[in-house]
Design a protein around this motif. Sequence first.
Motif, mmCIF file in Angstrom:
data_model
loop_
_atom_site.group_PDB
_atom_site.id
_atom_site.type_symbol
_atom_site.label_atom_id
_atom_site.label_comp_id
_atom_site.label_asym_id
_atom_site.label_seq_id
_atom_site.Cartn_x
_atom_site.Cartn_y
_atom_site.Cartn_z
ATOM 1 N N ARG A 156 -6.533 -24.580 -58.448
ATOM 2 C CA ARG A 156 -5.448 -25.855 -57.844
ATOM 3 C C ARG A 156 -4.121 -25.452 -58.588
ATOM 4 O O ARG A 156 -3.197 -25.526 -57.483
ATOM 5 C CB ARG A 156 -5.949 -27.150 -58.270
ATOM 6 N N ALA A 157 -3.849 -25.101 -59.524
ATOM 7 C CA ALA A 157 -2.624 -24.756 -60.147
ATOM 8 C C ALA A 157 -2.139 -23.252 -59.595
ATOM 9 O O ALA A 157 -0.778 -23.336 -59.218
ATOM 10 C CB ALA A 157 -2.571 -24.601 -61.585
ATOM 11 N N SER A 193 -8.522 -35.698 -59.611
ATOM 12 C CA SER A 193 -9.392 -34.916 -58.949
ATOM 13 C C SER A 193 -10.486 -34.958 -59.928
ATOM 14 O O SER A 193 -10.473 -35.099 -60.968
ATOM 15 C CB SER A 193 -8.751 -33.508 -58.800
ATOM 16 N N ILE A 205 1.142 -28.855 -66.350
ATOM 17 C CA ILE A 205 1.354 -29.675 -65.208
ATOM 18 C C ILE A 205 1.610 -31.036 -65.664
ATOM 19 O O ILE A 205 0.798 -31.832 -66.266
ATOM 20 C CB ILE A 205 -0.093 -29.638 -64.406
ATOM 21 N N GLY A 258 -0.722 -24.124 -55.836
ATOM 22 C CA GLY A 258 0.247 -24.835 -56.144
ATOM 23 C C GLY A 258 1.712 -23.616 -56.181
ATOM 24 O O GLY A 258 2.558 -24.014 -55.495
ATOM 25 N N GLU A 308 -8.784 -36.409 -52.876
ATOM 26 C CA GLU A 308 -8.418 -36.850 -54.260
ATOM 27 C C GLU A 308 -9.309 -37.926 -54.778
ATOM 28 O O GLU A 308 -10.451 -38.429 -54.080
ATOM 29 C CB GLU A 308 -7.044 -37.517 -54.229
ATOM 30 N N ASP A 346 -4.548 -38.998 -62.197
ATOM 31 C CA ASP A 346 -3.141 -38.693 -61.852
ATOM 32 C C ASP A 346 -2.012 -38.914 -62.843
ATOM 33 O O ASP A 346 -0.991 -38.281 -62.883
ATOM 34 C CB ASP A 346 -2.692 -39.296 -60.481
ATOM 35 N N ASN A 371 -7.184 -33.084 -46.901
ATOM 36 C CA ASN A 371 -6.861 -33.791 -48.263
ATOM 37 C C ASN A 371 -7.692 -34.391 -49.136
ATOM 38 O O ASN A 371 -8.362 -35.251 -48.576
ATOM 39 C CB ASN A 371 -5.171 -34.440 -48.117
ATOM 40 N N THR A 389 2.390 -35.587 -61.049
ATOM 41 C CA THR A 389 2.846 -34.504 -59.876
ATOM 42 C C THR A 389 1.623 -33.924 -58.999
ATOM 43 O O THR A 389 1.462 -33.209 -58.166
ATOM 44 C CB THR A 389 3.126 -33.297 -60.991
ATOM 45 N N GLN A 390 0.310 -34.446 -59.419
ATOM 46 C CA GLN A 390 -0.804 -34.096 -58.880
ATOM 47 C C GLN A 390 -1.741 -35.370 -58.551
ATOM 48 O O GLN A 390 -1.599 -36.350 -59.488
ATOM 49 C CB GLN A 390 -1.845 -33.028 -59.412
ATOM 50 N N LYS A 391 -2.483 -35.528 -57.601
ATOM 51 C CA LYS A 391 -3.451 -36.677 -57.383
ATOM 52 C C LYS A 391 -4.577 -36.254 -58.261
ATOM 53 O O LYS A 391 -4.817 -35.034 -58.534
ATOM 54 C CB LYS A 391 -3.830 -36.540 -55.968
ATOM 55 N N GLN A 395 2.056 -21.759 -52.953
ATOM 56 C CA GLN A 395 2.532 -22.249 -51.709
ATOM 57 C C GLN A 395 3.724 -21.837 -51.092
ATOM 58 O O GLN A 395 3.843 -21.372 -49.999
ATOM 59 C CB GLN A 395 2.651 -23.663 -51.977
#
Length: 438
Positions: free
Chosen positions: A135-136, A125, A117, A139, A72, A104, A70, A121-123, A142
């Motif tokens: 990244r979207a 970056s 987004i 997600g 971030e 974030d 992970n 909801t996301q860290k 997933q």
Amino acid sequence: MSVIREKGVRGDPIFKNISAEEDDMQPTVVESLCMNCYENGSTRLLLTKIPFFKEIIISSFTCPHCNWSNTEIQSAGRIQDQGVQYTLKVKSKMDMNREVVKADSATTRIPELDFEIPAFTQKGSLSTIEGLINRAVAGLEQDQAVRRVTDPEVAAKLDEFIAKLKTLKNADTEFTLVIDDPSGNSFVENPCAPQKDPDLVVTRYKRTEQQNAALGIQENDTVDEKHADYLESLKNEVLIFNTNCPECNAPAKTNMKLVHIPHFKEVIIMATNCESCGHRTNEVKSGGATEEQGTRITLHLTNPIDMSRDLLKSETCSVLIPELDFELGMAALAGKFTTVEGLLKDIKDLVLKNPFTCGDSSASDRSEKLKSFTDKLDKIVAGERAHLVLDDPAGNSYIQNVFAPEPDPEMTTENYTRTFEQNEDLGLNDMKTEGYEA
């Protein structure tokens, strides 16, 4: 955290500039618990500083037992006074390589796909536009395997939408990317620097009460009735208060003084001197209210003596040099009380510190443009004729009139009515000063 404190005590810079030298960019390794398999893994922390932006903390966790990882990014600076919104027209494949810092607290939108987004909801970056899209996509993909079994209809619609997102990376069609960050800590690269980017619009705005609450900020609505008397008592006093050095984050002291500029108004000068790393910084804030009209000051530089004119650039003032096709936004250099020569040198230093126009990341043609720009700027400092324009919607900027109280033949001052957008940037549209009930 003990490692960070030790560096601060020794006076070594905590946040170092991005560098290709391994000795300068050694991360701190901390043993951490893996939240996937609950075995011990390792977290690498890198405290670095992006020139032309601010300090950030990059953290990367890896687990040798389950191979989970992970990464971030977090802003190491404070929440800014205003929120920021970046609106970018993505027209080519090169735009996909623009560097992006997404906090974030930022909301990311693509209006053409009605895609959003939400914040938190996301860290955070540090990536590129292509990286944000990847990244979207990751997600959304997933849980697709499970959806195809439990809800095939929704899975089919998601597959169709994911395919549309993936086609954006080819940049075959133009689309709009909007990053809206109430904290003001997000950033989108301008590859045209030091010139203005025609495809990128940066808008700063006053946060709403809901946005302040989401960021954990509590507004203070109380007004000190003795504010004017307090300012009067500060005229002959230098206030000293403790702070942290913006360069190495070590404890430092900031001096503050209220100064009256002849033929203008009062300003507050703040200066910080760090004994640990020797860094010095100064900033000027307007001591008065926002004027009823904006001010545009145009000075024709015809003599080297003009370089010694006193100059006050407020934090809301833009700087233009028409001969260089150059425009500096209102928040780039903050407030400064200096000379014309000092402002031009600060502009040169700011441009040269841009990480996307120097070092290994710089293209040859961009370096040539940068050198041509700085050479022309040096010629203006040496006495070449040019025009310097200070455009301040708040009306709190100033250039010394050496012929005062007579008019200056080489300088014109124009007062103008602010637009709705300018009032919005200054937070005046939501401000009510009359008609309050007891």
